[in-house]
Design a protein around this motif. Sequence first.
Motif, PDB file in Angstrom:
ATOM      1  N   LEU C 195       0.838  -1.204   0.000  1.00 41.21           N
ATOM      2  CA  LEU C 195       0.000   0.000   0.000  1.00 41.21           C
ATOM      3  C   LEU C 195       0.872   1.252   0.000  1.00 41.21           C
ATOM      4  O   LEU C 195       0.529   2.274  -0.597  1.00 41.21           O
ATOM      5  N   ALA C 198       1.799   2.477  -3.339  1.00 37.78           N
ATOM      6  CA  ALA C 198       0.722   2.902  -4.239  1.00 37.78           C
ATOM      7  C   ALA C 198       0.656   4.417  -4.329  1.00 37.78           C
ATOM      8  O   ALA C 198       0.838   5.123  -3.336  1.00 37.78           O
ATOM      9  N   ILE C 201      -4.991   4.911  -3.692  1.00 42.72           N
ATOM     10  CA  ILE C 201      -5.674   3.810  -3.000  1.00 42.72           C
ATOM     11  C   ILE C 201      -7.177   4.063  -3.093  1.00 42.72           C
ATOM     12  O   ILE C 201      -7.639   5.174  -2.808  1.00 42.72           O
ATOM     13  N   GLY C 318      -4.564  -0.821  -4.062  1.00 39.71           N
ATOM     14  CA  GLY C 318      -3.539   0.197  -4.246  1.00 39.71           C
ATOM     15  C   GLY C 318      -2.921   0.039  -5.620  1.00 39.71           C
ATOM     16  O   GLY C 318      -2.688  -1.081  -6.079  1.00 39.71           O
TER      17      GLY C 318
END
Lengths: 87, 160, 756
Positions: C195, C198, C201, C318
Amino acid sequence: MPRVFIPPAIKTLTNDQAVVMTSGKSIREVIDDLEKMFPGVRQRLIDGDELRPGIAVTVNGNVTSLGLLQRLDNDAEVHFLPAVGGG
Amino acid sequence: MSGKRIVSVSINGNPTEFLCEPRQTLLEVLRNTLNMTGTKEGCSNGNCGACTVVVDGRPVVSCLVLAVEVEGAEIHTIEGVTCGVEMDEVQSAFLEGAALQCGICTPGFIVQAEALLAQNPAPTEDDIRFYLAGNLCRCTGYDKIVRAVQAAAKKRQSVS
Amino acid sequence: MATIDKPKYKVIGTRPIRHDGVDKVTGRAQYGADIKLSGMIYGALLRSPHAHARIKNVDTSRALAVTGVRAIVTSADLPEQGDRVVELGEGAVNMRHLTANVLAREKVLYKGHAIAAVAADNIHIAQEAVKLIDVEFELLTPLLDVQEAMRVDAPILNDEIRTESFGSAPAAQDSQPTNVAKHFIFEKGDLAAGLAEADLIVEREFDTATVHQGYIEPHNATVHWNADGKITVWMSTQGSFSARHQTAELLKVPISSVKVVPMEIGGGFGGKISVYLPPVAALLSKKSGHPVQLVMSRTDVFEATGPTPGSHMRMKLGVTKDGRLTAGAAWIAFEAGAYTGSPVGAACMCVFSCYDLPHGRVEGFDVCVNKPRSNAYRAPGSTHVAFAIETLVDEICEKLEIDPAEFRLKNAATEGTRRVDGPVFSRIGMKETVEAIKNSEHYRSSLEGKCRGRGIASGFWFNAGLRSSVSATVNPDGTVSLVEGSTDIGGSRASIAMQLAETLGITAEEVIPSVVDTDSVGYTDVTGGSRVTFSTGIAAIKAAEDIQSQLLQRAALLWEMDVSCVRYEDGAVVGPDGQSLSFKELAAKLNATGGAVIGRGTSTGEVNQAGAYGTHCVDVEVDPELGKVQILRYTAAQDVGTAIHPSYVEGQIQGGVVQGIGWALNEEYWYDGEGEMRNATYLDYRIPTCYDVPMIDTIIVEVPDPQHPYGVRGAGEVPICPPPAAIANAIHDAIGVRMEQLPMSPPRLLEEILKK
């Protein structure tokens, strides 16, 4: 040496290892080997003389209905997964 | 035995008499008294069309018709569609077009389709879908059923 | 379209008329409720009016006094099961729950829960007598919401249930009872790290309502408990051997004393695997001395069989700014209904299966609520999660301005991708189905008009292997009688016959398939899991090969040479000097050369399917004042491996799509506060009619499955997975509203439209 992927709930018994190399020519032997390395694992997977109800085992991606009897090649990859039904 | 009535009808062209209680539906009498199980029961309250038969030229859901109501009527069921050992155009079209999977709704659809083509020999796709909207199918998604009715209509038109 | 050079088949890929077709278009086919046995009487069930209650007393005396009543049974007539868990073919079942579901014991757990049954001379007497059974209830609070049921202080449905976490030690016996029966966790990589990588998200929460398979034929069972202790069951079932096993276990009789005769079946979709009626009818038959027929009403089917669960899901994805997925998290709670056993495990395993996701975490919960005990419905669990994930993917594509087909191609799972639940995919066709849609005339066409939009979505299902048996006898005229145990819901006896025919080099019409009872064929697992064309097909191919080798022996005998000198080629046995005997010619000589040739074949369950994908494209028009959605155009591309009978493959796709459309736009169990389903008829539980949908265009994609001799992949289930998501995405494209609940029925959609 078959590679066994450890379900998250069992990782607490395997020192957090997610993949364990084992020796064994069948699922039963592999679980016995895991039990030697990490006591308590067998009871999580086996009830009596069979895989616990609801637990399926895949070998190289193939769900096998032979369960503990399934023979393994040296480079087999083993996963324990929920048994899935279709409709 | 008290309370039972004798009802005289014509079924698929054959004069027939049966004994029934006033509370029995035409569907029940066809299936249980007359052993004509081609007409199916899917819901018993007129919503699925599996029990479709034709009474005096009008397709009806036989689960909502009391048997005593059809005294003197001309009834046509799925059993009367086939002419001897030949399938008719609608039945053949269903077979060739794979317009059935489990087949439970098929008798109702065939009877309803026959009624449609009797009334409208050249229906559009919209006509077909509208007319058959009272017949439920859960297996086919209706595509091949509609195509089968189109094919049957075309075949029948080319013959006549 | 084939993706590799396809072998030139003679039978496979053609469209013969199905062997049982004439009976089905003339009304001659015998379904479960059509059977009539000499001396047969009729049964009716007493069902609970309450969603949650303790049973204090059941008094059948008034009912027994009615003229024409022959027998009454309650749970007292069913043997105690304790907490046995039995492997019943498609999963393990807790027998305590199964028996209580058949006839309630101490508690009723949903409205419609069966309590007692009456057998009488006719159905009307039975129904009148049922009303005279007096039951004393202690009412309890019904639990109807999955999140409510998960709370620590929630009323408990089953006192003996403790949370079973997959792979964990069993819960201590003195721990608190709970409604959370099962818990699953799957992990891949490092979610937090993924995550963190990313750039974007997206996360949302979703709710889906309980939905029913909607098969037009209600459950039925006609049972005769004979004086010699043999119990014969004629029934509508997806699996005769599973039904036999369940019935024998529930009655605690030897398995061989039960014979299940599968009648033609009017739809199943997963809902006709669990048994409800056979044990009850069996006990009524034993008590009355007559065969007893039990047929469910449509209301019973809705209230008291096994719909697919309602759910609550929280999903997160993500992605990098150039559209590469980095991580995904899913929290999934399924309503198991009265007893444990929803397909939440499968849902967890499907949720990210369309994509190559480097880091992921999935958590799933199987939660008891006061609704009928859920059961499989066509790719169970997969449609729920596809709705959620494909919505998030669409949101990503919108925000990053990436074409939805391109995004899926960029991130598609392929051979070698490791699933979040662990195993590696073998040869799969996700990419190929996306490409098929991307290159389709539909996707390339422009869509004009107000409030019109287009959406695409993908879906996945494992498909099962499991076990099947067939035997095949060669007839003197060169035809083959093929005996199998896979009940035929969609035309499978034709596709099995075609595979046998292809292998032997004869025509499909020269095979005479029959689906037979449990005494007449070897063990065969259920017709479900998209497994029949694959697995029973393999059994038929092996039986054909067995026949071939026996025919070689016969030819060698006739030509007086060693069997090593002859070979089977193109439907004939050929010798070293150009001698040849066709299958038909040899068939005529079998009795003269030693007697019957019977081929035997089994598929063992070691061979598995690699999984199937579908990608769908739909155009919709939304009426913004009514919230009504019209499906304008629908195209479904699906990887079927090799299409044995293309018409029936198309049919499976079209049928699954329309079920998915119903699930998306209208179908739901509408419960009131007391736990009563208020729309338990086809009028108000409104499945699509033919006026609601257009033609469904199908694109058959063929990426052969290497584990099947002809490359077959199961086709039956995956088509139901993409439609709700594809339609949700199309609605968003049309009017900018993103739905987070199913169904997206007019009142719900209108509410969201008005919010904007």
